[in-house]
Design a protein around this motif. Structure first.
Motif, PDB file in Angstrom:
ATOM      1  N   ALA A 136     -26.115 -23.570  -2.560  1.00  0.00           N
ATOM      2  CA  ALA A 136     -26.386 -24.327  -1.327  1.00  0.00           C
ATOM      3  C   ALA A 136     -27.879 -24.392  -1.042  1.00  0.00           C
ATOM      4  CB  ALA A 136     -25.652 -23.691  -0.158  1.00  0.00           C
ATOM      5  N   LEU A 137     -28.618 -23.369  -1.479  1.00  0.00           N
ATOM      6  CA  LEU A 137     -30.060 -23.346  -1.233  1.00  0.00           C
ATOM      7  C   LEU A 137     -30.846 -24.024  -2.354  1.00  0.00           C
ATOM      8  CD1 LEU A 137     -30.229 -19.721   0.184  1.00  0.00           C
ATOM      9  CD2 LEU A 137     -30.869 -21.771   1.440  1.00  0.00           C
ATOM     10  N   GLY A 138     -30.119 -24.685  -3.251  1.00  0.00           N
ATOM     11  CA  GLY A 138     -30.791 -25.486  -4.273  1.00  0.00           C
ATOM     12  C   GLY A 138     -31.134 -24.743  -5.548  1.00  0.00           C
ATOM     13  N   THR A 139     -30.523 -23.567  -5.760  1.00  0.00           N
ATOM     14  CA  THR A 139     -30.814 -22.786  -6.968  1.00  0.00           C
ATOM     15  C   THR A 139     -29.610 -22.800  -7.906  1.00  0.00           C
ATOM     16  OG1 THR A 139     -32.309 -21.338  -5.769  1.00  0.00           O
ATOM     17  CG2 THR A 139     -31.411 -20.474  -7.812  1.00  0.00           C
ATOM     18  N   GLU A 167     -38.798 -20.103  -3.356  1.00  0.00           N
ATOM     19  CA  GLU A 167     -38.337 -20.283  -4.736  1.00  0.00           C
ATOM     20  C   GLU A 167     -38.269 -21.745  -5.198  1.00  0.00           C
ATOM     21  OE1 GLU A 167     -37.541 -18.034  -7.042  1.00  0.00           O
ATOM     22  OE2 GLU A 167     -37.541 -16.185  -5.884  1.00  0.00           O
ATOM     23  N   GLU A 168     -37.946 -22.640  -4.297  1.00  0.00           N
ATOM     24  CA  GLU A 168     -37.634 -23.999  -4.730  1.00  0.00           C
ATOM     25  C   GLU A 168     -38.634 -25.061  -4.271  1.00  0.00           C
ATOM     26  OE1 GLU A 168     -35.387 -24.241  -6.924  1.00  0.00           O
ATOM     27  OE2 GLU A 168     -34.452 -22.278  -6.655  1.00  0.00           O
ATOM     28  N   THR A 174     -18.821 -12.286  -2.207  1.00  0.00           N
ATOM     29  CA  THR A 174     -19.442 -12.344  -0.874  1.00  0.00           C
ATOM     30  C   THR A 174     -20.132 -13.697  -0.649  1.00  0.00           C
ATOM     31  OG1 THR A 174     -21.440 -11.289  -1.754  1.00  0.00           O
ATOM     32  CG2 THR A 174     -19.841  -9.850  -0.693  1.00  0.00           C
ATOM     33  N   ASP A 175     -19.816 -14.669  -1.491  1.00  0.00           N
ATOM     34  CA  ASP A 175     -20.333 -16.043  -1.332  1.00  0.00           C
ATOM     35  C   ASP A 175     -21.826 -16.177  -1.599  1.00  0.00           C
ATOM     36  OD1 ASP A 175     -18.305 -17.813  -0.957  1.00  0.00           O
ATOM     37  OD2 ASP A 175     -18.170 -17.538   1.211  1.00  0.00           O
ATOM     38  N   GLN A 176     -22.460 -15.143  -2.161  1.00  0.00           N
ATOM     39  CA  GLN A 176     -23.909 -15.240  -2.413  1.00  0.00           C
ATOM     40  C   GLN A 176     -24.215 -16.253  -3.520  1.00  0.00           C
ATOM     41  OE1 GLN A 176     -26.152 -11.427  -2.528  1.00  0.00           O
ATOM     42  NE2 GLN A 176     -24.300 -10.493  -1.751  1.00  0.00           N
ATOM     43  N   ARG A 186     -31.935 -18.765   7.932  1.00  0.00           N
ATOM     44  CA  ARG A 186     -32.106 -19.153   6.523  1.00  0.00           C
ATOM     45  C   ARG A 186     -31.699 -20.611   6.316  1.00  0.00           C
ATOM     46  NH1 ARG A 186     -28.802 -16.078   1.836  1.00  0.00           N
ATOM     47  NH2 ARG A 186     -27.062 -17.192   2.816  1.00  0.00           N
ATOM     48  N   ALA A 212     -24.072 -19.462  -1.859  1.00  0.00           N
ATOM     49  CA  ALA A 212     -25.276 -19.593  -1.028  1.00  0.00           C
ATOM     50  C   ALA A 212     -26.477 -19.991  -1.886  1.00  0.00           C
ATOM     51  CB  ALA A 212     -25.558 -18.290  -0.299  1.00  0.00           C
ATOM     52  N   ALA A 221     -23.399 -14.223   3.953  1.00  0.00           N
ATOM     53  CA  ALA A 221     -23.746 -14.344   2.516  1.00  0.00           C
ATOM     54  C   ALA A 221     -25.247 -14.161   2.281  1.00  0.00           C
ATOM     55  CB  ALA A 221     -23.264 -15.686   1.944  1.00  0.00           C
ATOM     56  N   LEU A 222     -25.827 -13.168   2.972  1.00  0.00           N
ATOM     57  CA  LEU A 222     -27.256 -12.888   2.737  1.00  0.00           C
ATOM     58  C   LEU A 222     -27.410 -12.180   1.399  1.00  0.00           C
ATOM     59  CD1 LEU A 222     -28.280 -11.549   6.275  1.00  0.00           C
ATOM     60  CD2 LEU A 222     -28.488 -13.864   5.390  1.00  0.00           C
ATOM     61  N   PHE A 223     -28.564 -12.364   0.754  1.00  0.00           N
ATOM     62  CA  PHE A 223     -28.804 -11.709  -0.533  1.00  0.00           C
ATOM     63  C   PHE A 223     -29.160 -10.238  -0.286  1.00  0.00           C
ATOM     64  CE2 PHE A 223     -30.305 -16.207  -1.284  1.00  0.00           C
ATOM     65  CZ  PHE A 223     -29.098 -16.611  -1.815  1.00  0.00           C
ATOM     66  N   ASP A 224     -28.298  -9.342  -0.786  1.00  0.00           N
ATOM     67  CA  ASP A 224     -28.449  -7.908  -0.511  1.00  0.00           C
ATOM     68  C   ASP A 224     -29.779  -7.336  -0.967  1.00  0.00           C
ATOM     69  OD1 ASP A 224     -25.810  -7.924   0.308  1.00  0.00           O
ATOM     70  OD2 ASP A 224     -25.061  -7.512  -1.721  1.00  0.00           O
ATOM     71  N   MET A 266     -26.371 -24.371   5.163  1.00  0.00           N
ATOM     72  CA  MET A 266     -25.006 -23.851   5.327  1.00  0.00           C
ATOM     73  C   MET A 266     -25.059 -22.397   5.797  1.00  0.00           C
ATOM     74  SD  MET A 266     -21.593 -24.382   4.217  1.00  0.00           S
ATOM     75  CE  MET A 266     -20.188 -23.328   3.862  1.00  0.00           C
ATOM     76  N   PHE A 309     -22.700 -19.356   5.881  1.00  0.00           N
ATOM     77  CA  PHE A 309     -21.423 -18.928   5.297  1.00  0.00           C
ATOM     78  C   PHE A 309     -20.738 -17.880   6.169  1.00  0.00           C
ATOM     79  CE2 PHE A 309     -23.582 -20.761   1.708  1.00  0.00           C
ATOM     80  CZ  PHE A 309     -22.568 -21.306   0.940  1.00  0.00           C
ATOM     81  N   GLN A 310     -19.427 -17.747   5.923  1.00  0.00           N
ATOM     82  CA  GLN A 310     -18.673 -16.671   6.571  1.00  0.00           C
ATOM     83  C   GLN A 310     -19.348 -15.369   6.194  1.00  0.00           C
ATOM     84  OE1 GLN A 310     -14.401 -16.307   5.939  1.00  0.00           O
ATOM     85  NE2 GLN A 310     -14.216 -18.530   5.943  1.00  0.00           N
ATOM     86  N   MET A 330     -21.673 -10.657  -5.871  1.00  0.00           N
ATOM     87  CA  MET A 330     -22.301 -11.869  -5.335  1.00  0.00           C
ATOM     88  C   MET A 330     -21.294 -13.016  -5.240  1.00  0.00           C
ATOM     89  SD  MET A 330     -26.074 -11.925  -7.089  1.00  0.00           S
ATOM     90  CE  MET A 330     -26.747 -13.199  -6.024  1.00  0.00           C
ATOM     91  N   TYR A 361     -37.430 -18.849 -13.788  1.00  0.00           N
ATOM     92  CA  TYR A 361     -37.769 -17.850 -12.764  1.00  0.00           C
ATOM     93  C   TYR A 361     -38.426 -16.638 -13.433  1.00  0.00           C
ATOM     94  CZ  TYR A 361     -34.847 -20.797  -9.847  1.00  0.00           C
ATOM     95  OH  TYR A 361     -34.319 -21.860  -9.174  1.00  0.00           O
ATOM     96  N   TYR A 416     -36.079 -18.044   1.447  1.00  0.00           N
ATOM     97  CA  TYR A 416     -35.685 -18.162   0.036  1.00  0.00           C
ATOM     98  C   TYR A 416     -35.949 -19.547  -0.557  1.00  0.00           C
ATOM     99  CZ  TYR A 416     -33.177 -18.268  -4.284  1.00  0.00           C
ATOM    100  OH  TYR A 416     -32.889 -18.435  -5.611  1.00  0.00           O
ATOM    101  N   ARG A 417     -35.424 -20.564   0.109  1.00  0.00           N
ATOM    102  CA  ARG A 417     -35.549 -21.910  -0.469  1.00  0.00           C
ATOM    103  C   ARG A 417     -37.032 -22.318  -0.571  1.00  0.00           C
ATOM    104  NH1 ARG A 417     -32.267 -26.950  -0.374  1.00  0.00           N
ATOM    105  NH2 ARG A 417     -30.854 -26.178   1.206  1.00  0.00           N
TER     106      ARG A 417
END
Lengths: 283, 257
Positions: free
Chosen positions: B130-133, A126-127, B122-124, A171, B127, A109-112, A103, A105-106, B119, B36, A122-123
């Motif tokens: 969505a990334l499985g976490t 981490e996963e 800002t849709d984090q 991503r 996200a 939605a990157l992790f700051d 996905m 996102f608008q 977070m 984690y 990331y996925r």
């Protein structure tokens, strides 16, 4: 009809089978208190195709993607992703379905707090149990695909709006999902930057053969994506060229108005529509 | 008017329900995979080590001012030499845990609510899902573990520097001999006091962090909403510290004394 398509998706089961339904929305409705968001929405996305969801703000476009991703549950109706009914799945079970979904996102939605490399991988970091060297290689590959290989160690705050969207695309595609969802991927970008993002979407569809659903109210971008194709040249470079009529038909438009589908068809049919609302929307 | 009260009650019940659900999901996240570890270590540093300065300063000056004020009162009864006893008992049983809790609520609670709130808007968080976490496992569990385990450590540090602050005032301002100050502390220190001072911060750390996570995760309304959540986390956390301190004290007194 929808049920048949869902069944085909289950029976078909092969990821790269052409024309296999990968997403099925079957009479989906959702309301928040008294406000109806989606009303009896049904559509199907076939493998390798693009569905472009248009509509004014508040028409229910982004909600459609959130339901598909399992971030929201519909009040009624059914949703199938890759042959699996997802509207009844618990959050833990949705994680498996999301492995095949990416996905954008608008605003990205990157992790700051993470670098571009960490965001993109990331996925995988981490996963999954993928070895770190392989993850790094994949991250470099996808960053190269979106033309941002040299930005890997930067923080998202040091990127421009267009670069952030392209990192978000990288991503979303890093774990090689079969379906990509774009939520207003070009909104707020200048036309030139928006076109580079559009080109990435076209390349993913035609070179990587990813099925996609695009939510937008940017008509220029929607038509550009529907009417162009990516072709790999003899020297390996990828060029964006106008699509032929047959290719154009692989991108379908779906217009939402107040939670209802008021149009479904290809770019040419949409352009020739006599519906007053559509004509106003397109003008 | 009745409709307003009804509406308020509904929202309050929903809030409590959401909070309890968060606690349940956090408890599950602590005992099941995935965990984690890297985030847990990071939070121990962010919540524990990074709060050391504020806790040291607060503890030191509280102990010092306590000695200064009680010195004046004790003088009226000719009891100046027992100032150490008063400082240590106050710090260990009450002021250490509560002031450390309030400092953590201000520094850690606001930080958590602002970070998670940002977070969300800002849709984090979406996200992450969505990334499985699972955001609870990734964001809440490490913070709760760090809050619960670091609050007692910080409280012990605060108690110690508070007593040292009291000693400096007692020695150089009140002219109480060093040996007398420390021996009065030693004589008056009971095991129950130490247990009380150690048990409380576990509960207070838990309250501060879980409230901040809950408030942060239900943020709505953009950057304005983040500001509102931050304020709410500090206010609710601080009131929670004082109120929970009273109830825990009441229970511990009935159990140990």
């Amino acid at each position: 009809m929808i049920q048949e398509l869902a069944d085909r998706a289950v029976v078909g089961g092969v990821a790269d089978e052409p024309d296999r339904p990968v997403v099925v929305f079957d009479h989906v409705s959702l309301a928040f208190d008294d406000k109806v968001i989606l009303k009896d929405v049904s559509f199907t996305l076939l493998s390798g195709r693009t569905k472009i969801i248009l509509g004014a703000s508040g028409a229910g476009k982004s909600i459609t993607l959130k339901i598909l991703l399992g971030l929201l549950k519909p009040d009624s109706g059914a949703v199938w992703v890759n042959g699996q009914r997802t509207d009844e799945l618990a959050e833990e079970d949705m994680m498996e379905v999301r492995a095949n979904l990416g996905m954008v996102f608008q605003e990205g939605a990157l992790f700051d707090s993470l670098t571009v490399r960490e965001n993109v991988g990331y996925r995988l970091y981490e996963e999954t149990d993928m070895p770190l060297d392989d993850v790094d290689r994949r991250v470099e590959e996808v960053l190269g695909f979106v033309g941002l290989a040299e930005f890997a160690e930067r923080m998202p705050s040091a990127l421009s709006g267009g670069q952030r969207r392209r990192v978000a695309i990288a991503r979303a595609m890093a774990a090689k999902p079969q379906i990509l969802l774009y939520d207003e991927a070009t909104t707020g970008l200048d036309p030139m930057t928006a076109m580079t993002v559009d080109d990435e979407i076209i390349k993913l569809r035609d070179i990587e053969e990813v099925s996609s659903i695009l939510v937008t109210h940017q008509l220029r971008d929607a038509f550009y994506i529907a009417t162009h194709a990516a072709v790999r040249q003899g020297n390996g470079d990828v060029r964006i060229v106008p699509a032929d009529r047959e290719k154009e038909r692989e991108s379908e438009f779906l217009m939402l108005r107040d939670g209802l589908i008021i149009f479904e068809g290809d770019a040419e049919t949409l352009r020739r529509s006599k519906d007053e609302y559509l004509k106003t929307f397109l003008s | 008017m009745i409709a307003l009260i009804e509406d308020w009650l509904k929202r309050a019940s929903l809030d409590v329900q959401e909070y309890v659900r968060l606690l349940g999901a956090t408890a599950r996240g602590m005992v099941t995979q995935p965990i984690y570890r890297h985030d847990i270590i990071e939070q121990f540093d962010a919540i524990g080590v990074a709060s050391l300065t504020v806790v040291l300063l607060t503890g030191f000056f509280t102990g010092a001012v306590l000695a200064l004020q009680s010195g004046l009162t004790l003088d009226q009864f000719g009891a100046r030499p027992v100032v150490g006893r008063l400082v240590s008992a106050s710090m260990i049983k009450e002021l250490g845990p509560v002031l450390t809790g309030l400092m953590l609520s201000g520094r850690v609670g606001s930080g958590i609510a602002a970070e998670l709130g940002s977070m969300v808007v800002t849709d984090q968080i979406s996200a992450l899902r969505a990334l499985g976490t699972d955001p609870i496992r990734k964001l809440v569990v490490p913070r709760v573990l760090a809050g619960v385990l670091m609050a007692p450590v910080l409280t012990v540090v605060s108690d110690f520097v508070g007593i040292v602050g009291g000693w400096i005032v007692a020695r150089y301002q009140l002219q109480v001999a060093t040996g007398l100050y420390w021996s009065s502390i030693w004589q008056a220190l009971y095991m129950q006091d130490i247990w009380m001072g150690l048990i409380k911060p576990f509960v207070l750390g838990f309250v501060i962090v879980t409230i901040a996570c809950h408030v942060g995760l239900r943020t709505t309304g953009g950057t304005q909403g983040v500001g509102k959540s931050t304020t709410e986390a500090v206010v609710a956390g601080s009131v929670g510290v004082i109120a929970v301190d009273f109830f825990v004290t009441r229970v511990l007194i009935s159990l140990m004394y």
